[in-house]
Design a protein around this motif. Structure first.
Motif, PDB file in Angstrom:
ATOM      1  N   TYR A  40       0.817  -1.210  -0.231  1.00  0.00           N
ATOM      2  CA  TYR A  40      -0.191  -0.049   0.125  1.00  0.00           C
ATOM      3  C   TYR A  40       0.857   1.116   0.009  1.00  0.00           C
ATOM      4  O   TYR A  40       1.860   1.224   0.847  1.00  0.00           O
ATOM      5  N   SER A  41       0.630   2.224  -0.598  1.00  0.00           N
ATOM      6  CA  SER A  41       1.426   3.348  -0.994  1.00  0.00           C
ATOM      7  C   SER A  41       0.582   4.644  -1.177  1.00  0.00           C
ATOM      8  O   SER A  41      -0.472   4.483  -1.828  1.00  0.00           O
ATOM      9  N   GLY A  42       0.852   5.818  -0.620  1.00  0.00           N
ATOM     10  CA  GLY A  42       0.226   7.006  -0.744  1.00  0.00           C
ATOM     11  C   GLY A  42       1.490   8.117  -1.143  1.00  0.00           C
ATOM     12  O   GLY A  42       2.730   7.693  -1.354  1.00  0.00           O
ATOM     13  N   TRP A  43       1.068   9.228  -1.229  1.00  0.00           N
ATOM     14  CA  TRP A  43       2.017  10.278  -1.571  1.00  0.00           C
ATOM     15  C   TRP A  43       3.111  10.398  -0.410  1.00  0.00           C
ATOM     16  O   TRP A  43       4.190  10.816  -0.768  1.00  0.00           O
ATOM     17  N   TRP A  44       3.011  10.126   0.884  1.00  0.00           N
ATOM     18  CA  TRP A  44       3.713  10.298   1.811  1.00  0.00           C
ATOM     19  C   TRP A  44       4.009   9.214   2.604  1.00  0.00           C
ATOM     20  O   TRP A  44       4.821   9.063   3.718  1.00  0.00           O
ATOM     21  N   PHE A  45       3.673   7.809   2.440  1.00  0.00           N
ATOM     22  CA  PHE A  45       4.086   6.876   3.197  1.00  0.00           C
ATOM     23  C   PHE A  45       3.946   5.515   2.183  1.00  0.00           C
ATOM     24  O   PHE A  45       3.423   5.247   1.033  1.00  0.00           O
ATOM     25  N   GLY A  46       4.460   4.282   2.450  1.00  0.00           N
ATOM     26  CA  GLY A  46       4.294   3.034   2.038  1.00  0.00           C
ATOM     27  C   GLY A  46       4.678   2.053   3.122  1.00  0.00           C
ATOM     28  O   GLY A  46       4.890   2.089   4.051  1.00  0.00           O
ATOM     29  N   ALA A  47       3.424   0.867   2.982  1.00  0.00           N
ATOM     30  CA  ALA A  47       3.743  -0.269   3.845  1.00  0.00           C
ATOM     31  C   ALA A  47       3.286  -1.506   3.337  1.00  0.00           C
ATOM     32  O   ALA A  47       2.537  -1.602   2.308  1.00  0.00           O
TER      33      ALA A  47
END
Length: 102
Positions: A40-47
């Motif tokens: 999972y990833s967004g503009w400011w994180f990833g997991a």
């Protein structure tokens, strides 16, 4: 039931499918020794979630959840270049694997 086949090169993590704002279930069984995960990833994180290793006999189930309001990627790392067969179905379906031979 959408059965998919992709050629995956050995090395780093390779993306099999990309999802956004959906819940989806994927089943994989082979190749033995391959690692799979949901990223999972967004503009400011990833997991990374549900990281597991395939053994070639047990069908593994991975669920892409509503976290995919961010981008969710089904990824695989293989020890050697290979073709991969897997099943992807929309929604969070029952725990039973699909009725196909991998």
């Amino acid at each position: 039931m959408p059965v998919r086949e992709k050629f995956v090169r050995a090395g780093d993590w390779r993306t099999l499918e990309t999802f956004w704002n959906v819940s989806t279930t994927a089943w994989l069984q082979m190749p033995a020794g391959a690692e799979v995960k949901i990223r999972y990833s967004g503009w400011w994180f990833g997991a990374d979630r549900q990281r597991t290793r395939l053994d070639g006999t047990t069908v593994k189930r991975l669920v892409i959840s509503r976290w995919s309001v961010f981008t969710a990627r089904l990824q695989m790392k293989v020890p050697a270049d290979t073709a991969v067969i897997y099943v992807v179905e929309p929604g969070n379906v029952a725990n039973l694997p699909p009725g196909i031979s991998f």
